[in-house]
Design an enzyme around this catalytic site. Structure first.
Site, PDB file in Angstrom:
ATOM      1  N   LYS A  58       0.681  -1.218   0.157  1.00  0.00           N
ATOM      2  CA  LYS A  58      -0.183   0.042  -0.010  1.00  0.00           C
ATOM      3  C   LYS A  58       0.919   1.417   0.041  1.00  0.00           C
ATOM      4  CE  LYS A  58      -3.259  -1.188  -0.832  1.00  0.00           C
ATOM      5  NZ  LYS A  58      -3.535  -1.958  -1.912  1.00  0.00           N
ATOM      6  N   HIS A 117       7.125  -7.375  -2.335  1.00  0.00           N
ATOM      7  CA  HIS A 117       6.861  -6.840  -0.994  1.00  0.00           C
ATOM      8  C   HIS A 117       7.840  -7.140   0.078  1.00  0.00           C
ATOM      9  CE1 HIS A 117       3.597  -4.173  -2.553  1.00  0.00           C
ATOM     10  NE2 HIS A 117       2.458  -5.279  -2.393  1.00  0.00           N
ATOM     11  N   SER A 147      -4.888   2.508   4.499  1.00  0.00           N
ATOM     12  CA  SER A 147      -4.851   1.751   3.299  1.00  0.00           C
ATOM     13  C   SER A 147      -4.977   0.133   3.134  1.00  0.00           C
ATOM     14  CB  SER A 147      -4.052   2.383   2.391  1.00  0.00           C
ATOM     15  OG  SER A 147      -4.052   1.758   1.061  1.00  0.00           O
TER      16      SER A 147
HETATM   17  S1  PPS Z   1      -0.399  -2.861  -3.581  1.00  0.00           S
HETATM   18  O1  PPS Z   1      -1.698  -3.782  -3.455  1.00  0.00           O
HETATM   19  O2  PPS Z   1       0.390  -3.327  -2.228  1.00  0.00           O
HETATM   20  O3  PPS Z   1       0.400  -3.156  -4.659  1.00  0.00           O
HETATM   21  O4  PPS Z   1      -0.940  -1.276  -3.349  1.00  0.00           O
HETATM   22  P1  PPS Z   1       0.010  -0.106  -3.580  1.00  0.00           P
HETATM   23  O5  PPS Z   1      -0.222   0.069  -5.116  1.00  0.00           O
HETATM   24  O6  PPS Z   1       1.363  -0.130  -3.093  1.00  0.00           O
HETATM   25  O7  PPS Z   1      -0.869   1.143  -2.987  1.00  0.00           O
HETATM   26  C1  PPS Z   1      -2.273   1.362  -3.127  1.00  0.00           C
HETATM   27  C2  PPS Z   1      -2.486   2.933  -2.741  1.00  0.00           C
HETATM   28  O8  PPS Z   1      -1.883   3.784  -3.552  1.00  0.00           O
HETATM   29  C3  PPS Z   1      -2.766   4.780  -4.261  1.00  0.00           C
HETATM   30  N1  PPS Z   1      -2.395   5.026  -5.623  1.00  0.00           N
HETATM   31  C4  PPS Z   1      -2.234   6.378  -5.689  1.00  0.00           C
HETATM   32  N2  PPS Z   1      -2.111   7.443  -5.134  1.00  0.00           N
HETATM   33  C5  PPS Z   1      -1.975   8.648  -5.720  1.00  0.00           C
HETATM   34  N3  PPS Z   1      -2.151   8.670  -7.023  1.00  0.00           N
HETATM   35  C6  PPS Z   1      -2.006   7.640  -7.786  1.00  0.00           C
HETATM   36  N4  PPS Z   1      -1.758   7.612  -9.128  1.00  0.00           N
HETATM   37  C7  PPS Z   1      -2.160   6.531  -7.168  1.00  0.00           C
HETATM   38  N5  PPS Z   1      -2.267   5.065  -7.615  1.00  0.00           N
HETATM   39  C8  PPS Z   1      -2.480   4.322  -6.652  1.00  0.00           C
HETATM   40  C9  PPS Z   1      -4.061   3.925  -3.905  1.00  0.00           C
HETATM   41  O9  PPS Z   1      -5.235   4.707  -3.988  1.00  0.00           O
HETATM   42  C10 PPS Z   1      -3.894   3.159  -2.715  1.00  0.00           C
HETATM   43  O10 PPS Z   1      -3.937   4.246  -1.564  1.00  0.00           O
HETATM   44  P2  PPS Z   1      -5.400   4.503  -0.947  1.00  0.00           P
HETATM   45  O11 PPS Z   1      -4.917   5.276   0.361  1.00  0.00           O
HETATM   46  O12 PPS Z   1      -6.006   3.222  -0.480  1.00  0.00           O
HETATM   47  O13 PPS Z   1      -6.173   5.236  -1.574  1.00  0.00           O
END
Ligand code: PPS
Length: 302
Positions: A58, A117, A147
């Site tokens: 996340k 991860h 998240s």
């Molecule tokens: S995972 O499942 O571990 O691979 O998830 P990961 O991709 O690491 O994290 C998901 C969170 O990143 C946010 N996210 C973004 N935030 C801002 N801008 C962009 N472009 C973007 N893309 C992914 C996503 O919304 C998740 O965070 P939260 O706080 O839940 O919204």
């Protein structure tokens, strides 16, 4: 480092319903189906031109993955829309039925971009031996736990997180999948002194995406024109990625986006909507103790 011994924790297993089978390796909780392929993961043969994107769950992994893919494709959006992100870049410690991230990685043509991860101490040694470039992305712990909680609610392949209050305690104890957030971010932070690791922060990406994309571009040894960079900024904005089926995980049948979308809020500071005042106090105290001896620092609001 000696070959990791797979340990099974009786207590943990007893407390978990069968569909949420987990195991621990060197104190780090992983999904049990990973145990069956742990030897393959540990012995994975990285190649010198592999690029690895590493993160605690996340932290902005998918965001970083899409940025990297667009840079590699010189901003060609159509090329990046060839497949869902999880098929474009293999997830090392992933397994479902007879499919695994390792098989996927082994079938990929070079140069490969891979995702993990895993905490630094569990990374397959060949990545260090081959001196592979690694991009690590970190996010502040408060937004990460929120998240992660919503992600575990919506992803049927992950354990039910229980109530928010329960999950909060589980996270602080480091008893979530992929282990303690503290150990993860600090372990990778230390490693960057002896290995080519670009250490990014989610909050910096929220603040100035173009600057962070430029850092990634330089790390990859590319030189793209300003208008290409602007195009990548636009196509990796939260709103565009949320609508894009190749990045929003709506193609993954194990995720129930009506419970909570994968692309949920995409902001810094959402923890304020979830933490109680008492939890914030408890968290701050715990955080101070666990981060006392590191130069690593995070921003929790912009
Ligand atoms: S995972 O499942 O571990 O691979 O998830 P990961 O991709 O690491 O994290 C998901 C969170 O990143 C946010 N996210 C973004 N935030 C801002 N801008 C962009 N472009 C973007 N893309 C992914 C996503 O919304 C998740 O965070 P939260 O706080 O839940 O919204």
């Amino acid at each position: 480092m000696a070959k990791n011994k797979v340990e099974q924790t009786g207590d943990l297993e007893q407390s978990l319903p069968p569909q949420e089978e987990l195991f621990q390796i060197n104190g780090v909780i992983l999904k049990k189906n990973v145990r069956d392929i742990w030897d393959q993961i540990w012995n994975f043969q990285a190649k010198p031109d592999d690029l690895l994107i590493a993160s605690y769950p996340k932290a902005g992994t998918t965001w970083t993955q899409e940025i990297v893919d667009l840079i590699q494709n010189n901003g060609d959006v159509e090329k990046s829309r060839r497949a869902p992100i999880y098929l474009r870049q293999a997830f090392l410690e992933w397994a479902r039925m007879s499919n695994s991230g390792i098989d996927q990685a082994n079938a990929m043509p070079s140069p490969r971009t891979l995702k993990t991860h895993l905490p630094v101490q569990l990374l397959p040694p060949s990545f260090w031996e081959k001196k592979c470039k690694i991009i690590y992305v970190a996010r502040n712990a408060k937004d990460t736990v929120v998240s992660y909680y919503h992600f575990q609610r919506m992803n049927e392949e992950l354990p039910d997180p229980g109530s928010w209050d329960e999950y909060f305690e589980t996270f602080l104890a480091g008893k979530v999948l992929w282990g303690s957030w503290y150990d993860h971010v600090k372990g990778w932070w230390r490693k960057k002194d002896s290995h080519p690791i670009l250490y990014l922060f989610y909050e910096d990406m929220v603040k100035d995406l173009k600057r962070e994309i430029r850092k990634v571009m330089e790390f990859l040894g590319k030189n793209l024109k300003e208008e290409v960079l602007d195009k990548i900024v636009c196509n990796t904005s939260f709103d565009v990625m949320k609508k894009n089926p190749w990045t929003n995980y709506t193609t993954d049948t194990k995720m129930n986006h009506s419970i909570s979308p994968f692309m949920r809020k995409g902001v810094t500071g959402d923890w304020k909507n979830q933490f109680t005042e008492a939890q914030n106090k408890q968290f701050n105290e715990h955080y101070e103790k666990n981060m006392a001896e590191t130069s690593l620092s995070f921003c929790v609001e912009l």
